[in-house]
Enzyme design. Structure first.
Site, PDB file in Angstrom:
ATOM      1  N   LEU A 184       1.122  -1.006  -0.268  1.00 19.84           N
ATOM      2  CA  LEU A 184      -0.013   0.091   0.485  1.00 19.84           C
ATOM      3  C   LEU A 184       0.452   0.865  -0.049  1.00 19.84           C
ATOM      4  CD1 LEU A 184      -2.278   1.605   0.066  1.00 19.84           C
ATOM      5  CD2 LEU A 184      -2.214   1.120   2.992  1.00 19.84           C
ATOM      6  N   HIS A 185       0.706   2.072  -0.948  1.00 21.09           N
ATOM      7  CA  HIS A 185       1.452   3.535  -1.314  1.00 21.09           C
ATOM      8  C   HIS A 185       0.517   4.676  -2.004  1.00 21.09           C
ATOM      9  CE1 HIS A 185       2.687   0.960  -4.922  1.00 21.09           C
ATOM     10  NE2 HIS A 185       2.409   2.313  -5.091  1.00 21.09           N
ATOM     11  N   PHE A 186       0.619   5.106  -1.453  1.00 25.94           N
ATOM     12  CA  PHE A 186       0.403   6.697  -2.832  1.00 25.94           C
ATOM     13  C   PHE A 186       1.756   7.654  -2.935  1.00 25.94           C
ATOM     14  CE2 PHE A 186      -2.803   5.571   0.769  1.00 25.94           C
ATOM     15  CZ  PHE A 186      -4.039   5.909   0.063  1.00 25.94           C
TER      16      PHE A 186
END
Length: 444
Positions: free
Chosen positions: A239-241
């Site tokens: 999970l990453h932005f």
């Protein structure tokens, strides 16, 4: 814009005493249990989620001081520049040519010949939006700690707080900001929520709210965060932005819109008009959490129905664009035009927003609004499919929508290529069943 090349108050985890040269752990100084003991990193705790007030103060080391202009911005850019000087990036993005493509929309073109050659390859299936985390494949616990800039969390105080040197707590997984070693723009970073929890690339309510916190805290409309789901050109299933500064409006942000529904919490949902990728715009709400929760509910619906999507968080967190797409599916079915395939451009969040990262000099020199429109249109759901998707999204978030006839045919008459936004016989994006909508959180 305030830029600093050094932040004297920041003590990074790799700024060690000369005497402590001993190799520890696996020797890669990673985020795994082998190397985490004793690791320290600055911590930025943003203010409690409320409307920002002018003249707010930042608490640094227990003292209340008037903050420098855009402290978070200075921290991000100063630390990013530090890593740039250390040679931690795979190429020099500042040497990439960039121009605004002439035309009504102002698409931005960048020639980045090194990115596709040096960017990490995708290691998972592109036809499934939800996939389990696989610790054997690349993930952010394997990066060197020198790539981390600082910890970021939502604070409980009315003032932002900055702690120059704080332990990385393995018992309470920290959210961290790290460099993107294959950057698209100066200052390109990653926000990795609860990095040690090893969450797969899927939206959850808490993580999206953290991203909105960061957008709000940055207090700069030119700082945007983006998200790519699996199947919509995320390349890492952790999970990453992503986020960076671009000192001009994205074409997506300038597109006209038509209000469709308003939720009970005041979140307004609109459909973009006259844009090559059919998209929804979420804004307003009684609070930023209302806005975040509404978008999260919509994303959960898309994930559960295996519909790839991209998100752009804009206007300091006040606007969220949601773009379901089907480029990878069309590509697998051989339905993308050969001319578009030859560009080797994968339309992820930045490209769909209008920042076209081109890999070939010929494409850059011949860049036109018509070519940009044609490429992006390949990612868009058909009119019929988009209507089906947004209708079921509204059901999932507890809204009803009565379609009204729009005046004119704006989307078609403004189409520079003349081939976009037409109805398609095929509906991409996987099946939707009425039963799956009940898996989403419904706002009462």
């Amino acid at each position: 814009m305030l830029k600093i090349k050094r932040v004297p108050t920041v003590v990074s985890n790799y700024q060690k005493d000369e005497a402590s040269d001993e190799s520890v752990g696996c020797g890669r100084n990673c985020l795994g249990a082998c190397c985490l003991n004793g690791a320290r990193l600055p911590l930025y705790a943003c203010k409690k989620l409320e409307k920002s007030d002018a003249g707010e103060k930042l608490v640094i080391s227990g003292e209340a001081k008037e903050p420098p202009v855009a402290f978070l911005e200075s921290l991000v850019l100063g630390e990013w520049e530090d890593r740039f000087q250390r040679g931690l990036f795979r190429y020099d993005v500042t040497a990439c040519e960039t121009k605004v493509i002439p035309g009504k929309y102002g698409f931005v073109a960048q020639l980045n010949e090194g990115r596709h050659l040096k960017k990490r390859p995708t290691e998972f299936r592109v036809d499934k939006v939800l996939q389990s985390f696989d610790g054997n494949k690349f993930n952010f616990t394997k990066v060197g700690q020198e790539e981390l800039l600082f910890q970021f969390e939502a604070g409980e105080d009315s003032e932002a707080q900055f702690f120059p040197c704080m332990p990385l707590d393995s018992e309470n997984s920290p959210s961290v900001v790290a460099i993107n070693v294959s950057p698209i723009e100066y200052g390109h970073v990653l926000l990795i929520p609860r990095v040690l929890d090893c969450l797969p690339q899927r939206i959850d309510h808490k993580s999206l709210l953290l991203a909105l916190h960061m957008a709000s805290e940055a207090a700069n409309p030119y700082f945007r965060l983006g998200y790519n789901s699996l199947g919509a050109f995320a390349t890492i299933n952790h999970l990453h932005f992503q986020a960076y500064y671009l000192a001009m409006p994205f074409p997506l942000e300038k597109a006209p819109s038509n209000k469709m529904v308003t939720t009970v919490n005041g979140v307004k949902i609109s459909e973009l008009l006259s844009y090559p990728v059919r998209s929804l715009l979420f804004e307003g709400g009684s609070s930023m959490q209302d806005l975040s929760d509404t978008v999260s509910d919509a994303c959960v619906f898309l994930q559960n129905n295996n519909i790839p999507f991209n998100i752009l968080i804009a206007d300091c967190g006040r606007q969220i664009f949601l773009m379901p797409q089907c480029y990878a599916e069309k590509q697998a079915l051989g339905e993308v035009s050969p001319e578009v395939l030859e560009t080797q451009v994968n339309p992820a969040v930045w490209e769909i927003s209008g920042h076209m990262v081109l890999k070939r000099k010929d494409d850059y020199e011949g860049a036109s609004e018509e070519n940009a429109w044609r490429l992006l249109a390949e990612a868009s759901l058909s009119e019929e499919r988009f209507k089906e998707v947004y209708t079921l999204i509204f059901e999932a978030i507890g809204c009803s929508y009565q379609e009204e006839e729009l005046e004119g045919t704006i989307a078609q008459q403004d189409n520079p290529s003349g081939s976009v936004n037409q109805k398609s016989n095929r509906t991409h994006g996987g099946p939707i069943t009425n039963g799956t909508a009940s898996e989403c959180i419904v706002l009462q």
